[in-house]
Enzyme design. Structure first.
Site, mmCIF file in Angstrom:
data_model
loop_
_atom_site.group_PDB
_atom_site.id
_atom_site.type_symbol
_atom_site.label_atom_id
_atom_site.label_comp_id
_atom_site.label_asym_id
_atom_site.label_seq_id
_atom_site.Cartn_x
_atom_site.Cartn_y
_atom_site.Cartn_z
ATOM 1 N N HIS A 165 0.829 -1.208 0.000
ATOM 2 C CA HIS A 165 0.000 0.000 0.000
ATOM 3 C C HIS A 165 0.866 1.262 0.000
ATOM 4 C CE1 HIS A 165 -3.670 -2.308 1.859
ATOM 5 N NE2 HIS A 165 -3.634 -2.413 0.550
ATOM 6 N N TYR B 133 -9.233 4.480 2.856
ATOM 7 C CA TYR B 133 -9.863 3.339 3.530
ATOM 8 C C TYR B 133 -11.368 3.505 3.670
ATOM 9 C CZ TYR B 133 -5.518 0.977 4.397
ATOM 10 O OH TYR B 133 -4.351 0.301 4.211
ATOM 11 N N GLU C 218 0.951 1.735 8.106
ATOM 12 C CA GLU C 218 1.383 2.518 6.940
ATOM 13 C C GLU C 218 1.909 3.894 7.353
ATOM 14 O OE1 GLU C 218 -1.992 1.905 4.241
ATOM 15 O OE2 GLU C 218 -1.627 -0.243 4.476
ATOM 16 N N ARG D 229 3.937 1.416 -11.369
ATOM 17 C CA ARG D 229 4.495 0.058 -11.476
ATOM 18 C C ARG D 229 5.736 -0.046 -10.590
ATOM 19 N NH1 ARG D 229 0.094 -0.549 -13.977
ATOM 20 N NH2 ARG D 229 -0.060 -1.398 -16.085
ATOM 21 N N TYR E 212 9.466 -1.703 -9.613
ATOM 22 C CA TYR E 212 10.664 -2.323 -10.191
ATOM 23 C C TYR E 212 11.696 -2.549 -9.095
ATOM 24 C CZ TYR E 212 8.331 -1.474 -14.527
ATOM 25 O OH TYR E 212 7.380 -1.503 -15.515
ATOM 26 N N GLY F 111 12.668 -12.291 -13.412
ATOM 27 C CA GLY F 111 12.629 -12.572 -11.972
ATOM 28 C C GLY F 111 14.012 -12.589 -11.343
HETATM 29 C C1 LIG Z 1 7.343 -6.204 -6.385
HETATM 30 C C2 LIG Z 1 7.492 -6.183 -7.891
HETATM 31 C C3 LIG Z 1 8.760 -6.073 -8.454
HETATM 32 C C4 LIG Z 1 8.915 -6.062 -9.839
HETATM 33 N N1 LIG Z 1 10.178 -5.973 -10.370
HETATM 34 C C5 LIG Z 1 10.333 -5.964 -11.707
HETATM 35 C C6 LIG Z 1 11.646 -5.883 -12.290
HETATM 36 O O1 LIG Z 1 12.665 -5.830 -11.586
HETATM 37 N N2 LIG Z 1 11.739 -5.850 -13.645
HETATM 38 C C7 LIG Z 1 10.636 -5.926 -14.453
HETATM 39 O O2 LIG Z 1 10.801 -5.887 -15.686
HETATM 40 N N3 LIG Z 1 9.390 -6.017 -13.929
HETATM 41 C C8 LIG Z 1 9.217 -6.026 -12.585
HETATM 42 N N4 LIG Z 1 7.942 -6.100 -12.051
HETATM 43 C C9 LIG Z 1 6.769 -6.069 -12.963
HETATM 44 C C10 LIG Z 1 6.395 -4.603 -13.266
HETATM 45 O O3 LIG Z 1 5.935 -3.974 -12.096
HETATM 46 C C11 LIG Z 1 5.279 -4.465 -14.309
HETATM 47 O O4 LIG Z 1 4.186 -5.241 -13.896
HETATM 48 C C12 LIG Z 1 5.735 -4.895 -15.692
HETATM 49 O O5 LIG Z 1 6.793 -4.052 -16.148
HETATM 50 C C13 LIG Z 1 4.570 -4.816 -16.681
HETATM 51 O O6 LIG Z 1 4.019 -3.541 -16.655
HETATM 52 P P1 LIG Z 1 3.530 -2.855 -17.993
HETATM 53 O O7 LIG Z 1 2.835 -1.596 -17.646
HETATM 54 O O8 LIG Z 1 4.643 -2.783 -18.977
HETATM 55 O O9 LIG Z 1 2.539 -3.950 -18.563
HETATM 56 P P2 LIG Z 1 0.932 -3.911 -18.644
HETATM 57 O O10 LIG Z 1 0.501 -2.779 -19.510
HETATM 58 O O11 LIG Z 1 0.388 -4.029 -17.287
HETATM 59 O O12 LIG Z 1 0.710 -5.267 -19.460
HETATM 60 C C14 LIG Z 1 1.214 -6.514 -18.964
HETATM 61 C C15 LIG Z 1 1.091 -7.591 -20.040
HETATM 62 O O13 LIG Z 1 -0.285 -7.806 -20.333
HETATM 63 C C16 LIG Z 1 -0.474 -7.745 -21.747
HETATM 64 N N5 LIG Z 1 -1.836 -7.254 -22.007
HETATM 65 C C17 LIG Z 1 -2.268 -5.968 -22.017
HETATM 66 N N6 LIG Z 1 -3.584 -5.929 -22.316
HETATM 67 C C18 LIG Z 1 -3.983 -7.212 -22.478
HETATM 68 C C19 LIG Z 1 -5.220 -7.825 -22.802
HETATM 69 N N7 LIG Z 1 -6.309 -7.111 -22.993
HETATM 70 N N8 LIG Z 1 -5.240 -9.174 -22.887
HETATM 71 C C20 LIG Z 1 -4.139 -9.926 -22.685
HETATM 72 N N9 LIG Z 1 -2.938 -9.395 -22.383
HETATM 73 C C21 LIG Z 1 -2.872 -8.065 -22.275
HETATM 74 C C22 LIG Z 1 0.591 -6.799 -22.246
HETATM 75 O O14 LIG Z 1 0.888 -7.020 -23.620
HETATM 76 C C23 LIG Z 1 1.759 -7.210 -21.375
HETATM 77 O O15 LIG Z 1 2.413 -8.352 -21.894
HETATM 78 C C24 LIG Z 1 7.777 -6.151 -10.674
HETATM 79 C C25 LIG Z 1 6.500 -6.264 -10.102
HETATM 80 C C26 LIG Z 1 6.353 -6.279 -8.731
HETATM 81 C C27 LIG Z 1 4.965 -6.411 -8.143
HETATM 82 C C1 HEM Z 2 -9.051 -3.285 5.196
HETATM 83 C C2 HEM Z 2 -8.599 -2.803 4.085
HETATM 84 C C3 HEM Z 2 -7.670 -3.502 3.107
HETATM 85 C C4 HEM Z 2 -7.225 -4.799 3.058
HETATM 86 C C5 HEM Z 2 -7.554 -5.939 3.997
HETATM 87 C C6 HEM Z 2 -6.355 -4.909 1.902
HETATM 88 C C7 HEM Z 2 -5.686 -6.065 1.535
HETATM 89 C C8 HEM Z 2 -4.782 -6.139 0.494
HETATM 90 C C9 HEM Z 2 -3.952 -7.291 0.175
HETATM 91 C C10 HEM Z 2 -3.937 -8.598 0.944
HETATM 92 C C11 HEM Z 2 -3.207 -6.978 -0.907
HETATM 93 C C12 HEM Z 2 -2.173 -7.868 -1.618
HETATM 94 C C13 HEM Z 2 -0.796 -7.578 -1.069
HETATM 95 C C14 HEM Z 2 0.297 -8.347 -1.810
HETATM 96 O O1 HEM Z 2 0.157 -9.560 -1.998
HETATM 97 O O2 HEM Z 2 1.296 -7.727 -2.218
HETATM 98 C C15 HEM Z 2 -3.561 -5.629 -1.290
HETATM 99 C C16 HEM Z 2 -3.050 -4.975 -2.374
HETATM 100 C C17 HEM Z 2 -3.568 -3.796 -2.845
HETATM 101 N N1 HEM Z 2 -4.435 -2.959 -2.189
HETATM 102 FE FE1 HEM Z 2 -5.302 -3.278 -0.429
HETATM 103 N N2 HEM Z 2 -6.308 -3.692 1.280
HETATM 104 C C18 HEM Z 2 -7.082 -2.810 1.977
HETATM 105 C C19 HEM Z 2 -7.272 -1.467 1.691
HETATM 106 C C20 HEM Z 2 -6.911 -0.873 0.509
HETATM 107 C C21 HEM Z 2 -7.220 0.487 0.128
HETATM 108 C C22 HEM Z 2 -7.925 1.511 1.009
HETATM 109 C C23 HEM Z 2 -6.752 0.658 -1.139
HETATM 110 C C24 HEM Z 2 -6.845 1.879 -2.027
HETATM 111 C C25 HEM Z 2 -7.981 2.482 -2.285
HETATM 112 C C26 HEM Z 2 -6.125 -0.594 -1.535
HETATM 113 C C27 HEM Z 2 -5.525 -0.819 -2.740
HETATM 114 C C28 HEM Z 2 -4.723 -1.902 -3.010
HETATM 115 C C29 HEM Z 2 -4.005 -2.057 -4.260
HETATM 116 C C30 HEM Z 2 -4.068 -1.101 -5.450
HETATM 117 C C31 HEM Z 2 -3.277 -3.241 -4.154
HETATM 118 C C32 HEM Z 2 -2.390 -3.857 -5.222
HETATM 119 C C33 HEM Z 2 -3.257 -4.608 -6.154
HETATM 120 C C34 HEM Z 2 -2.512 -5.027 -7.365
HETATM 121 O O3 HEM Z 2 -1.893 -6.092 -7.310
HETATM 122 O O4 HEM Z 2 -2.557 -4.289 -8.334
HETATM 123 N N3 HEM Z 2 -6.236 -1.485 -0.516
HETATM 124 N N4 HEM Z 2 -4.504 -5.145 -0.416
#
Ligand SMILES: Cc1cc2nc3c(=O)[nH]c(=O)nc-3n(C[C@H](O)[C@H](O)[C@H](O)COP(=O)(O)OP(=O)(O)OC[C@H]3O[C@@H](n4cnc5c(N)ncnc54)[C@H](O)[C@@H]3O)c2cc1C
Ligand code: HEM
Length: 363
Positions: free
Chosen positions: A89, A99, A141, A210, A212, A290
């Site tokens: 978060h 929230y 947080e 996003r 990274y 990864g």
């Molecule tokens: C904790 C964490 C660490 C990370 N570290 C890294 C890192 O070190 N390096 C790295 O490269 N990434 C990393 N990532 C992933 C990164 O955050 C992004 O998710 C990644 O770069 C993709 O984002 P994007 O906006 O380019 O793709 P998005 O726009 O989200 O698209 C993702 C994929 O979905 C496809 N797609 C889009 N629309 C559709 C549709 N309608 N149907 C089917 N497929 C579709 C796209 O073509 C693409 O292949 C990490 C993620 C997390 C959560």
């Molecule tokens: C009681 C309240 C909440 C609970 C229990 C909750 C729980 C969670 C959990 C379990 C995750 C996944 C964490 C991980 O695996 O990395 C998550 C991710 C997330 N939460 Fe919450 N959350 C709460 C409130 C909120 C609020 C207030 C917001 C914003 C409006 C929010 C937005 C998000 C977003 C955007 C993600 C990442 C989702 C993604 O993968 O794109 N959450 N939350």
């Protein structure tokens, strides 16, 4: 702290009804997201649409609420889960006031799915429970935002970084070196933490930031951070490539981007071995992009000498394998397994500590 000084009555209601609510948790969150999108579209600036499509986030929220209900007598069991949620978060920049929006829409969804009277005791009990969990998260947080700011080179919210250098690492993968535009310290971080890129290269005004991983060791990040990003190509030609990864792959030296501070809980447990024994080894088993987390985490093992690091990496070919030479140069034992029959063709000049296998079956 997850302790309660007194036992509120909602605890009893939640305990008595958890067995009814738990099996409906996914239905509730499936109603909740579309409802929130209609009532409060503004919070969707946090939600990654790709994850929404895959259904990952609905499941995570449902699982968290159910876990809370099931552990309501023993909230200490949730400490690690709360820490993980708080890091996620905070990385996204979620604020205490958000929230209220989640709570309101979630409670409407609960009432709708379970057919409850919104003013009845059961609805009120669950409402209190969600508010209590929200309170725990808000506090966690608040502390985390403060500590991210108090760290050396820390900050709150956005900070501008200038692209210092872009290096091609492999097919579709670049490393981007980022230095603070204000000329001050780079942030302190623990290996495995990630920064959040708060840019919007899409046409969608509600585009989520996003994450990274910082793909270098803290000792190599004195002047600049490194991220290593793979361009995610569309699965078919009619689907556009990943939005942020395309943007990053087009960055040039001199461009400026906004980052949230490093967050994340990745770590490898360590306990010192008994006297006279060595620390054993950590095997870093990775595939594709990864690999970024391992580079930083393995650095900790290598620099401290506390355990051996062994790298096992699967990729299509040496050409698509990011940071391969850098990892080989650590002198640690490595197994690079490539799925393409000619995947190892370009893997020349590697030290003898590296074993290369082509035509490997990677499952
Ligand atoms: C904790 C964490 C660490 C990370 N570290 C890294 C890192 O070190 N390096 C790295 O490269 N990434 C990393 N990532 C992933 C990164 O955050 C992004 O998710 C990644 O770069 C993709 O984002 P994007 O906006 O380019 O793709 P998005 O726009 O989200 O698209 C993702 C994929 O979905 C496809 N797609 C889009 N629309 C559709 C549709 N309608 N149907 C089917 N497929 C579709 C796209 O073509 C693409 O292949 C990490 C993620 C997390 C959560
Ligand atoms: C009681 C309240 C909440 C609970 C229990 C909750 C729980 C969670 C959990 C379990 C995750 C996944 C964490 C991980 O695996 O990395 C998550 C991710 C997330 N939460 Fe919450 N959350 C709460 C409130 C909120 C609020 C207030 C917001 C914003 C409006 C929010 C937005 C998000 C977003 C955007 C993600 C990442 C989702 C993604 O993968 O794109 N959450 N939350």
């Amino acid at each position: 702290p997850l302790s309660m000084s007194e036992t509120p009555s909602y605890v009893q209601i939640v305990k008595d009804t958890a067995h009814v609510v738990a099996p409906k948790a996914n239905d509730i969150t499936a109603v909740f997201y579309p409802k929130m999108l209609t009532n409060n579209p503004e919070v969707f600036k946090y939600f990654n649409k790709t994850n929404q499509r895959s259904g990952r986030q609905p499941t995570a929220l449902a699982a968290a609420v159910v876990a809370y209900a099931q552990n309501i007598d023993n909230l200490g069991a949730l400490t690690d889960a709360v820490t993980l949620m708080a890091h996620k978060h905070c990385a996204l920049g979620i604020q205490a006031e958000d929230y209220g929006v989640v709570h309101k829409n979630l409670m409407e969804a609960v009432a709708e799915v379970l057919g409850l009277d919104g003013n009845g005791d059961v609805a009120k009990g669950w409402s209190e429970a969600v508010l209590a969990l929200a309170g725990v998260l808000i506090n966690a947080e608040k502390e985390l935002y403060a500590s991210a700011e108090a760290r050396r080179g820390g900050w709150r919210g956005k900070r501008m970084f200038e692209v210092d250098e872009v290096v091609n690492e492999a097919r579709d993968v670049v490393s981007v070196y980022l230095k603070p535009q204000d000329g001050k310290d780079t942030p302190e971080f623990t290996p495995g933490q990630y920064i959040t890129l708060v840019e919007n290269p899409s046409k969608d005004v509600l585009f989520a930031p996003r994450h990274y991983t910082i793909s270098c060791r803290p000792s190599d990040a004195k002047d600049r951070l490194r991220i290593t990003v793979k361009l995610l190509r569309g699965p078919t030609s009619s689907v556009e490539d990943g939005i942020m990864s395309s943007f990053v792959n087009k960055l040039k030296a001199g461009n400026v981007v906004a980052l949230h501070p490093p967050f994340g809980v990745a770590s490898i447990p360590y306990a010192p071995p008994p006297a006279g024994e060595d620390g054993g080894a950590v095997v870093f088993l990775t595939a594709g992009i990864g690999i970024t987390t391992s580079v930083a985490l393995a650095g900790l093992e290598i620099e401290s000498g506390r355990r051996k690091a062994i790298f096992v990496h699967g990729d299509r070919s040496f050409e698509s394998h990011p940071l391969a030479k850098e990892i080989a140069a650590t002198g640690c034992p490595c197994l690079f397994a490539y799925s393409a029959a000619d995947g190892a063709a370009a893997a020349t000049g590697l030290p003898a500590t590296v074993t290369v296998e082509a035509g490997a079956r990677l499952t």
